[in-house]
Structures are given as C-alpha cells and as structure tokens.
Design a protein around this motif. Structure first.
Motif, PDB file in Angstrom:
ATOM      1  N   GLU A 474       0.659  -1.300   0.257  1.00 55.64           N
ATOM      2  CA  GLU A 474      -0.041  -0.167  -0.259  1.00 55.64           C
ATOM      3  C   GLU A 474       0.977   1.427  -0.029  1.00 55.64           C
ATOM      4  O   GLU A 474       0.543   2.127  -0.598  1.00 55.64           O
ATOM      5  N   ALA A 475       1.587   0.908   0.574  1.00 53.74           N
ATOM      6  CA  ALA A 475       3.000   2.105   0.831  1.00 53.74           C
ATOM      7  C   ALA A 475       3.731   2.510  -0.587  1.00 53.74           C
ATOM      8  O   ALA A 475       2.967   3.795  -1.235  1.00 53.74           O
ATOM      9  N   GLY A 476       3.620   1.611  -1.356  1.00 49.55           N
ATOM     10  CA  GLY A 476       4.201   1.232  -3.240  1.00 49.55           C
ATOM     11  C   GLY A 476       3.494   2.161  -3.647  1.00 49.55           C
ATOM     12  O   GLY A 476       3.633   2.757  -4.272  1.00 49.55           O
ATOM     13  N   MET A 477       2.067   1.245  -2.997  1.00 48.42           N
ATOM     14  CA  MET A 477       0.968   2.413  -4.237  1.00 48.42           C
ATOM     15  C   MET A 477       0.483   4.086  -4.148  1.00 48.42           C
ATOM     16  O   MET A 477       0.590   4.737  -4.792  1.00 48.42           O
ATOM     17  N   THR A 478       0.646   3.809  -2.698  1.00 54.94           N
ATOM     18  CA  THR A 478       0.317   5.981  -2.355  1.00 54.94           C
ATOM     19  C   THR A 478       1.555   6.837  -3.632  1.00 54.94           C
ATOM     20  O   THR A 478       1.750   8.235  -4.359  1.00 54.94           O
ATOM     21  N   ARG A 479       2.841   6.130  -3.685  1.00 55.06           N
ATOM     22  CA  ARG A 479       3.834   6.796  -3.909  1.00 55.06           C
ATOM     23  C   ARG A 479       4.077   6.499  -5.583  1.00 55.06           C
ATOM     24  O   ARG A 479       4.252   7.345  -6.148  1.00 55.06           O
ATOM     25  N   ILE A 480       3.941   5.474  -6.376  1.00 52.93           N
ATOM     26  CA  ILE A 480       3.322   5.551  -7.543  1.00 52.93           C
ATOM     27  C   ILE A 480       1.972   5.850  -7.957  1.00 52.93           C
ATOM     28  O   ILE A 480       1.992   7.194  -9.032  1.00 52.93           O
ATOM     29  N   GLY A 481       0.875   6.603  -6.893  1.00 49.33           N
ATOM     30  CA  GLY A 481      -0.027   7.541  -7.344  1.00 49.33           C
ATOM     31  C   GLY A 481       0.415   9.393  -7.247  1.00 49.33           C
ATOM     32  O   GLY A 481      -0.186   9.976  -7.784  1.00 49.33           O
ATOM     33  N   PHE A 482       0.580   9.456  -6.402  1.00 45.50           N
ATOM     34  CA  PHE A 482       1.461  10.689  -6.059  1.00 45.50           C
ATOM     35  C   PHE A 482       2.093  11.144  -7.037  1.00 45.50           C
ATOM     36  O   PHE A 482       2.329  12.194  -8.129  1.00 45.50           O
ATOM     37  N   VAL A 483       3.401  10.427  -7.743  1.00 46.54           N
ATOM     38  CA  VAL A 483       4.391  10.381  -9.196  1.00 46.54           C
ATOM     39  C   VAL A 483       3.269  10.350 -10.263  1.00 46.54           C
ATOM     40  O   VAL A 483       3.072  11.520 -10.760  1.00 46.54           O
ATOM     41  N   ALA A 485      -0.069  11.503  -9.926  1.00 51.46           N
ATOM     42  CA  ALA A 485      -0.821  12.512 -10.141  1.00 51.46           C
ATOM     43  C   ALA A 485      -0.298  13.669 -10.543  1.00 51.46           C
ATOM     44  O   ALA A 485      -0.183  14.626 -11.860  1.00 51.46           O
ATOM     45  N   GLU A 486       1.153  13.661  -9.926  1.00 55.21           N
ATOM     46  CA  GLU A 486       2.026  14.749 -10.578  1.00 55.21           C
ATOM     47  C   GLU A 486       1.624  15.021 -11.798  1.00 55.21           C
ATOM     48  O   GLU A 486       2.127  15.664 -12.392  1.00 55.21           O
ATOM     49  N   GLU A 511      -8.912   8.782  -6.712  1.00 50.85           N
ATOM     50  CA  GLU A 511      -8.860  10.083  -6.166  1.00 50.85           C
ATOM     51  C   GLU A 511      -8.465  11.275  -5.987  1.00 50.85           C
ATOM     52  O   GLU A 511      -8.503  12.465  -6.637  1.00 50.85           O
ATOM     53  N   LEU A 512      -7.237  10.894  -6.022  1.00 53.67           N
ATOM     54  CA  LEU A 512      -5.645  11.748  -6.070  1.00 53.67           C
ATOM     55  C   LEU A 512      -5.762  12.073  -6.959  1.00 53.67           C
ATOM     56  O   LEU A 512      -5.034  13.502  -7.821  1.00 53.67           O
ATOM     57  N   VAL A 513      -5.656  11.297  -7.984  1.00 51.48           N
ATOM     58  CA  VAL A 513      -5.080  11.469  -9.899  1.00 51.48           C
ATOM     59  C   VAL A 513      -6.436  12.888  -9.959  1.00 51.48           C
ATOM     60  O   VAL A 513      -6.616  13.712 -11.034  1.00 51.48           O
ATOM     61  N   ALA A 514      -8.303  11.929  -9.939  1.00 55.61           N
ATOM     62  CA  ALA A 514      -8.784  12.986 -10.011  1.00 55.61           C
ATOM     63  C   ALA A 514      -9.056  14.613  -9.640  1.00 55.61           C
ATOM     64  O   ALA A 514      -9.186  15.785 -10.316  1.00 55.61           O
ATOM     65  N   GLY A 515      -8.494  14.899  -8.472  1.00 46.36           N
ATOM     66  CA  GLY A 515      -8.379  16.289  -8.148  1.00 46.36           C
ATOM     67  C   GLY A 515      -6.898  16.917  -8.596  1.00 46.36           C
ATOM     68  O   GLY A 515      -7.188  18.045  -8.158  1.00 46.36           O
ATOM     69  N   SER A 516      -6.262  16.207  -9.285  1.00 46.72           N
ATOM     70  CA  SER A 516      -5.681  17.639  -9.986  1.00 46.72           C
ATOM     71  C   SER A 516      -6.434  17.559 -11.332  1.00 46.72           C
ATOM     72  O   SER A 516      -5.332  18.609 -12.309  1.00 46.72           O
ATOM     73  N   GLY A 517      -7.496  16.958 -11.404  1.00 47.49           N
ATOM     74  CA  GLY A 517      -8.031  17.642 -12.237  1.00 47.49           C
ATOM     75  C   GLY A 517      -7.895  16.857 -14.146  1.00 47.49           C
ATOM     76  O   GLY A 517      -8.140  17.433 -15.348  1.00 47.49           O
TER      77      GLY A 517
END
Length: 595
Positions: A474-483, A485-486, A511-517
């Motif tokens: 889950e930590a790895g998923m969060t890191r991948i998701g953050f990058v 989304a950026e 949700e993280l990606v959608a939040g960036s538009g």
C-alpha cells in the motif's frame, strides 16, 4: 433569546472586533510555557474553525464548547486521533499549531471525550475552570466522534490569527469590512445593511442576474466565499477565486435579454436571518469611522480592488458541496432542495445547520439578509464538465464569458488533459508487457508526453526498501499514485503497472489523480491464477505457497478484483497487441485521445 440590536447605521448588533487575542506579554508567557506542553498540529479546516473562534464569531470568550449544537448553530469542534491526544487530560494546556509549527493558540482542556462515550460532566468552554454541565443539560446531542478519535473542549487563548499568504486584499476582518462598507457609503441610516450572497461554488449567469436584481432594488451585495480548509498551494483554490472575480466583473457588462426571466426569482423569500443563532453578545459598538485611515494596523482596502457594485470576501467557513449544487424550480434558498427525496432523514437538519451558520456569520460581518445556494438556472458541475471535456464553448446564458475562459484554461478538452492509466492484476498476468506496449503506441503518435512507472524505475526510485507485506504494498501504491498524479496534473500521461491487489488503495489513487483535474483509467488484467503461476520465472508463487513470502496476492493475500475497471483484458485469451488495442479504443471513445 434576545432580539438582534442594531447600530445607528442599521448594521446588526453582533460585535465584530476587537480580535480575541492576548497581549504581547501574555503571548510571550504562553510561548515560553508551551515548550513543556503537548502540541497539536491542526489541519487547514481546523485552522479555519479556530480563526472563526478568535474573530469572536461564536462569543466574546473563545473556546471549543462542550455542546456541539447551540440553538440550531453548529459550534466548532476539535476532533483529533486518539493516538495524537494520548495522555491529554482535563486541566492540561495544549499548544495549537499550524502545519509550519507556529503556535496559534493555547487550549486549556476541560473535556476529553472518546468515541461512544456518554456525555460526562466537564468544563464549559467560556466559563470558569470549575464550571460544569451535568449530563442531559440543554445543548447535548449526538456525538461527532468516530472510533479512534477523541474530542477536546475548553477555553482558548489566541496568540495570532492563522496566516493566509494568498489574497490578503480579499480577506478583510469583520471590523475592516464594516469600515470598507462605510467608506463606500453602503450603510444607510435607518436602512438595512448590505446583503450577503454566499458562493459555496462558482457564480454563473443566473447568479449574476440575481445580484443585478438586488442592485436594481437599491440593495448592495457582498459575496461571501467560504474558503475554510483551502490549500493555498492548490491550483483549484486559485481557479475558484479567479472565476469568482471574473463573475463579479460581469456586473458591469450590459444586461443580457435572458436576465429579465432569470431575475424574476423571488429574492425576498430567499433571504435568511440568523434568528436561530447564538445571541450571547452584548450590544454592538458604533461602526468604525468613515475614511481611509488605517484599520487594525493595516491600510484600508483600496476600493478599486473590487467591482463597483459588489464586494468579494473570502471567509474562513468550510464550503458545502450541498449548497453549491443546482436547485430545482420553485424552491427557495431558505430550503434550497425542499423535502428530501432520498432515504436520509437527517438531510433537512444538515441543510438547516448550514444555512443557520451562514446567516450567523453574515450578521457577524455586518451584513443583513443572507442568500445561500445557486440561483435558479445556474448550471451544475456535470453540465459544465461535459462541455469542457468535449472542448465545446460554454454559452453565456450559462456562465459569464470571463468565468468560461477561466474554466476552459484550467480544464482543456480531454484529449489535451493529463491522464493516468493504471494496470492492475496478479503477478504474471501481463501488466508490465501491456503497460510497456501502450507507452510505445502513445509515443508513436508523438502528440503526448508519456511516463512509464514500472519495472526498474519503480524499484529504484519508489519501492526501494519495501517488501511484500500488505502495508509495504500500500505504501508503494501511494508513492506511485502521487507521482502519477503529478505527471497527469502537468498534462502528461502516466502509465503504471503495480499489482494493486486491494480496492481501497486503488480508489485513493483514482481520487488523487481526479483531484488534479486529470483523467483516470483502470485496466484490469484478469489473467487466471493458474496461468500466472505457469508464467512465473522467478518462483515467487512457489515461495508464497511455501510460506517464504507472506501476504502474496492470490495465495496468502486475497486479490480484490475491481468492480470499477474501465477496461478488462485477459492475456490468456488475447494477444498483447489486441489487449492494448482495446485500451486505445476506450481512450479514443472517451475523448482522451484524438481519433
């Protein structure tokens, strides 16, 4: 409950200054003492509540009250995790800090309530340290604390207001706003003060028509925009402010023919007063003197920084998606959505609380009638989103051209927006093969920037030090998701291929990606387990069955098949080229790629 008193200029009698802050000597004393106290780092939303308390919005002696609902007015509460508040007991002092560690206020704890706890006697915020409220006293209601949380109550001593680096000219305190209203000669002796028009979302053509109707009746309007909890580093926050300013600029534009119909809405029926709000205030002092002299140690706001017919004020109140949603015909803003049609019996109560809070804050800022909710005919997010996604112009009948220009710049057509494509499936399902092939196909087009987050790149830069446990995955998923989304927020296409076996982390990335538009497409590679095991060249499945690798998806840890995948492919049945073609077909059909 006493009636609202009024100053000679007709403004409400709720005092709006001075600030509820301690003097310099007491501030230095509290700062020195706080080195031995526990500290709580408040969220941006909690800082907004604290700012309202320090402004004196809820009473002359600021504090988190024991009761959370007082005469229909929802009071600010301080709810933190039980771990964060471990060891805090009644009688303790706690430093309340912003995310940068700056001490904003000191809390003298009078109540610590955990989830499921019944009401216990405790200190009453704003009372003496020994004051108590017996169980069952008026003001008690259903608890707001969830499992794993505690609620703290007690008196606070403010050292400073939370800092806002953005739009200082749009954030006058109540006393500063009164001074600006007097400067504009918007208070008429014996008449009503300006009206508050709440903008929990954007202002569209119908909203501008409603404001015009008020001004034609000789009324003045102050648009109060709830910004509590807004992150000054969030582009969506700045887009909203720019769009609101563009909408108010439209007040000076020629009246459109359609406004005659839009302005026919019954304005008087929509005004709400804070009649049910707290009345614990003494009569108000006279309004600040006229002129442009310094107010609160700062120069008065330049009148030309705002439109001539309205003012925009950012207030530390949390915006409500409910009050920003479109309204149905024949329903007034006093009850924006009428009787509930769903199964939630508490909806009317929540709407009443939102309206009561806004009416109370409007009066505290020196305003009269309070209008909440969009005007009839204002478009919703879905309608605007569909036009923007297709690259079609937004008609001026829906929103002013200046607002449409701001939205079009922030949300270009889908084919020009960022996108994240997340492949999920068991180890050996073919995710990496498909992700790499999709990246090649997109790069061949030459019209998009593509980033592949898989393989050695992820292992070297994002997953280093992580193992096979669920927490590590889950930590790895969060890191991948953050990058991802950026990348997507910057207009690129991010392609990811983690196993992503659990629904909750996948939903967070969406949700993280959608939040960036940006857009998000989930591809489920549904290759059966036995096929994946046959393809295993590293012996991972054998080690998992032998217990060497714990919590291995599909063996010792369940793989949660997604129910929200946009595309599903099975590489046991189709070739990689055919699987990627199905993904490309979906992207073209949904407008993410030009045909």
């Amino acid at each position: 409950m006493s009636a609202t008193t009024r100053t000679p200029d007709g403004s409400p009698g709720i005092p709006s200054g001075p600030l509820r802050l301690v003097g310099p000597d007491r501030a230095a004393e509290l700062t020195a003492a706080s080195r031995d106290w526990p500290s709580l780092t408040l969220t941006l939303a909690q800082l907004a509540d604290l700012e309202l308390l320090l402004l004196g919005t809820f009473g002359p002696v600021p504090g988190y009250a024991e009761e959370t609902l007082r005469d229909g007015l929802r009071m600010p509460v301080l709810v933190v995790s039980a771990e964060t508040a471990a060891g805090v007991a009644p009688g303790d002092s706690v430093a309340l800090r912003d995310p940068e560690g700056v001490m904003i206020a000191a809390l003298r704890v009078g109540l610590v309530r955990q989830a499921g706890a019944t009401a216990q006697p405790g200190a009453v915020a704003g009372g003496s340290p020994g004051a108590t409220r017996p169980p069952g006293a008026p003001g008690e209601e259903a608890e707001v604390v969830e499992p794993g949380q505690v609620r703290l109550a007690g008196r606070i001593e403010g050292l400073r207001l939370p800092r806002h680096p953005d739009y200082p000219g749009l954030r006058p305190r109540p006393d500063e706003l009164r001074a600006l209203l007097r400067e504009r000669d918007w208070f008429q002796p014996g008449g009503r003060p300006p009206w508050a028009v709440w903008a929990d979302g954007l202002l569209h053509t119908a909203d501008i028509a409603r404001i015009r109707a008020l001004t034609r009746q000789g009324k003045r309007c102050v648009v109060l925009a709830p910004m509590g909890g807004a992150d000054p580093a969030d582009p969506r926050h700045h887009l909203r402010v720019r769009a609101l300013r563009a909408a108010l600029d439209a007040l000076d534009a020629p009246i459109r023919p359609t406004e005659a119909t839009l302005a026919g809405e019954a304005i008087a029926a929509e005004a709400t007063r804070a009649s049910a709000a707290v009345r614990s205030y003494p009569p108000s002092p006279a309004a600040p003197p006229t002129g442009t002299e310094a107010v609160g140690g700062q120069a008065a706001r330049a009148p030309d920084a705002q439109p001539a017919k309205a003012l925009l004020v950012l207030v530390p109140v949390a915006p409500s998606a409910v009050l920003a949603a479109p309204r149905e015909p024949g329903i007034t803003a006093t009850s924006p959505f009428g009787a509930p049609t769903g199964a939630d019996p508490g909806e009317p109560d929540r709407l009443a609380e939102l309206s009561t809070l806004r009416a109370h804050v409007a009066e505290f800022y020196g305003l009269g009638g309070s209008i909440t909710g969009p005007a009839l005919g204002a478009p919703g997010r879905e309608e605007l989103g569909a036009l923007l996604a297709a690259g079609r112009p937004i008609p001026a009948e829906l929103t002013p051209p200046g607002v449409a220009a701001q939205l079009a710049r922030a949300y270009p057509p889908r084919h020009a927006r960022g996108l994240t494509v997340l492949f999920t499936g068991l180890s050996g399902s073919g995710k990496s093969t498909l992700a790499g092939l999709l990246a090649v196909r997109l790069l061949e087009r030459g019209d998009r920037h593509v980033t592949l987050l898989d393989g050695d790149v992820v292992r070297a830069y994002l997953s280093e030090g992580l193992g096979f446990s669920r927490a590590d995955r889950e930590a790895g998923m969060t890191r991948i998701g953050f990058v991802a989304a950026e990348v997507a927020a910057a207009g690129g296409i991010a392609i990811c291929a983690p196993i992503a076996p659990h629904a909750a982390p996948r939903a967070r990335v969406r949700e993280l990606v959608a939040g960036s538009g940006a857009g998000f497409v989930l591809v489920h590679v549904s290759t059966p387990l036995d096929v994946c095991e046959d393809r295993d060249r590293e012996g991972l499945y054998a080690k998992a069955r032998a217990g060497v690798i714990p919590e291995f998806p599909g063996i010792s840890d369940p793989y949660e098949e997604p129910a929200d995948a946009e595309v599903t492919v099975d590489t046991a049945r189709v070739t990689p080229d055919a699987a990627v073609d199905s993904v490309l077909t979906h992207l073209r059909a949904e407008g993410w790629l030009l045909a």
